[in-house]
Design an enzyme around this catalytic site. Structure first.
Site, PDB file in Angstrom:
ATOM      1  N   ARG A  62      46.676  -5.783   3.198  1.00  0.00           N
ATOM      2  CA  ARG A  62      47.765  -6.934   4.409  1.00  0.00           C
ATOM      3  C   ARG A  62      49.062  -7.125   3.712  1.00  0.00           C
ATOM      4  NH1 ARG A  62      42.843  -6.445   5.910  1.00  0.00           N
ATOM      5  NH2 ARG A  62      42.759  -7.618   3.714  1.00  0.00           N
ATOM      6  N   THR A  63      48.815  -8.022   2.971  1.00  0.00           N
ATOM      7  CA  THR A  63      50.503  -8.390   2.876  1.00  0.00           C
ATOM      8  C   THR A  63      51.261  -7.755   2.101  1.00  0.00           C
ATOM      9  OG1 THR A  63      49.221 -10.712   2.541  1.00  0.00           O
ATOM     10  CG2 THR A  63      50.908 -11.058   1.434  1.00  0.00           C
TER      11      THR A  63
ATOM     12  N   LYS B 262      51.726  -6.033 -22.547  1.00  0.00           N
ATOM     13  CA  LYS B 262      51.897  -6.324 -23.767  1.00  0.00           C
ATOM     14  C   LYS B 262      52.294  -7.335 -23.618  1.00  0.00           C
ATOM     15  CE  LYS B 262      54.559  -2.071 -22.863  1.00  0.00           C
ATOM     16  NZ  LYS B 262      56.501  -1.752 -23.011  1.00  0.00           N
TER      17      LYS B 262
ATOM     18  N   ARG C 138      52.546 -12.453  -5.832  1.00  0.00           N
ATOM     19  CA  ARG C 138      50.973 -12.467  -5.261  1.00  0.00           C
ATOM     20  C   ARG C 138      50.676 -12.723  -6.894  1.00  0.00           C
ATOM     21  NH1 ARG C 138      46.752 -10.679  -1.678  1.00  0.00           N
ATOM     22  NH2 ARG C 138      47.932 -11.932  -0.341  1.00  0.00           N
TER      23      ARG C 138
ATOM     24  N   HIS D 122      49.511 -19.482   0.591  1.00  0.00           N
ATOM     25  CA  HIS D 122      50.069 -18.743   1.320  1.00  0.00           C
ATOM     26  C   HIS D 122      50.743 -18.740   2.612  1.00  0.00           C
ATOM     27  CE1 HIS D 122      49.834 -14.145   1.580  1.00  0.00           C
ATOM     28  NE2 HIS D 122      48.955 -14.064   2.018  1.00  0.00           N
TER      29      HIS D 122
HETATM   30  C1  NCD Z   1      44.037 -13.904   2.100  1.00  0.00           C
HETATM   31  C2  NCD Z   1      44.246 -13.903   0.684  1.00  0.00           C
HETATM   32  O1  NCD Z   1      44.329 -12.954  -0.195  1.00  0.00           O
HETATM   33  O2  NCD Z   1      44.666 -15.485   0.881  1.00  0.00           O
HETATM   34  N1  NCD Z   1      43.981 -12.132   2.367  1.00  0.00           N
HETATM   35  C3  NCD Z   1      45.260 -12.225   2.720  1.00  0.00           C
HETATM   36  O3  NCD Z   1      47.087 -12.620   2.663  1.00  0.00           O
HETATM   37  N2  NCD Z   1      45.049 -11.944   4.520  1.00  0.00           N
HETATM   38  C4  NCD Z   1      42.397 -13.876   2.375  1.00  0.00           C
HETATM   39  C5  NCD Z   1      41.216 -14.061   1.553  1.00  0.00           C
HETATM   40  O4  NCD Z   1      41.603 -12.701   0.581  1.00  0.00           O
HETATM   41  O5  NCD Z   1      40.193 -13.822   1.444  1.00  0.00           O
END
Ligand code: NCD
Length: 309
Positions: free
Chosen positions: A57-58, A86, A107, A135
């Site tokens: 999703r993100t 590397k 991320r 997040h």
């Molecule tokens: C979440 C995350 O990556 O922190 N997912 C997201 O971004 N919608 C939640 C999760 O992984 O449980």
């Protein structure tokens, strides 16, 4: 309101007023997010999506958001194909990408990685999840969904349930809900309760969250139920994960005594916390919530990079 160039690493990098502004703009952007209206406002701009941990999703909603705004994106979606293997440091990667893009979405499995990236980048850095840290963009879309579905945030009984210890979405959301004056309940097995630091932060701002491990008891008068996945990958010992796996499950029987308009949210992915039989109830708002990631991220990109619709 000036956002241009701001790093969004923690939800506390934005004020309540700024978050409200992002949500208001996101509301206007819904027809653009759905493709009903068109804009090229980000024409010529490049967003760098650096994903060193899995994401659906993100990553895709940031990409969709940038494309819907008329911009382009570059990405590291498979870190095993990048120079990380590397031995390149994150600092060096960021120094390069700084020259290739106008904003960086990161991320990373390590808490603090986005803060470090912000130090080495002259462009805005958006934290798309740093280990068990924060997040913030998920939080803005969560708040947007709560406002949309519950008709407001202040004074609403919001129950956060699941892995509140390792869940970064829960950490950022709890802090933000405190800023918005929600009535907070945290439901988790005692070993997965909200970190003490987050609770004392809330208490300092005059919010005293109610702590519990009994979901059924808390659901009956809740306005919003925000359930999260137990973060298996963050447990140092698989035996510890097995002890708490499957602690909570939302099914139709749990909802029997709930308010009729209870909104059920989940950042997704779900494992087994929500029974599929809940998906076609009026209470299930998690797929709407996932869509909301697009207009919210469009609003944020527009504000951080500057540009009028
Ligand atoms: C979440 C995350 O990556 O922190 N997912 C997201 O971004 N919608 C939640 C999760 O992984 O449980």
């Amino acid at each position: 309101m000036n956002f241009k160039g701001t790093d969004v690493v923690s939800i506390r990098d934005l004020s309540r007023k700024q978050i409200e502004h992002v949500m208001d703009l996101a509301e206007e952007l819904v027809p653009y997010a759905s493709g009903e209206k068109r804009t090229r406002v980000m024409d010529g701009k490049i967003l760098a999506n650096l994903f060193f941990e899995p994401s659906t999703r993100t990553r895709l909603s940031f990409e969709s958001a940038m494309v819907r705004l008329g911009g382009r994106f570059i990405e590291i979606a498979q870190p095993q194909n990048s120079s990380i293997v590397k031995g390149e440091t994150l600092a060096d990667t960021i120094r390069m990408v700084d020259g290739y893009s106008d904003a960086i979405v990161l991320r990373h499995p390590h808490e603090g990685a986005a803060r470090l990236a912000a130090k080495y980048s002259s462009k805005p850095v958006i934290n798309a999840g740093d280990g068990a840290g924060q997040h913030p963009t998920q939080t803005i879309l969560d708040l947007f969904t709560i406002r949309q579905q519950a008709g407001g945030i202040a004074g609403k009984k919001i129950v956060l349930v699941g892995d509140l210890k390792y869940g970064r979405t829960a950490h950022s959301l709890a802090e933000a809900l405190g800023m918005f004056g929600a009535d907070l309940t945290f439901v988790a097995p005692p070993v997965l309760q909200m970190p003490k630091d987050t609770i004392s932060q809330l208490e300092k701002s005059g919010i005293s969250p109610h702590l519990s491990s009994d979901l059924a008891e808390e659901v009956s008068d809740a306005d919003v139920l925000y359930i999260t996945r137990i973060q298996r990958e963050r447990f140092p010992d698989p035996a510890e994960y097995n002890k708490v796996a499957g602690s909570y499950r939302v099914d139709r029987s749990l909802l029997r005594d709930a308010k009729k308009n209870l909104a059920i949210l989940h950042p997704l992915p779900r494992v087994d916390e929500i029974s599929p039989e809940v998906d076609n109830t009026e209470n299930a708002k998690y797929f709407q919530q996932a869509f909301n990631g697009v207009p919210v991220r469009m609003a944020l990109i527009l504000l951080l990079l500057g540009g009028d619709l």
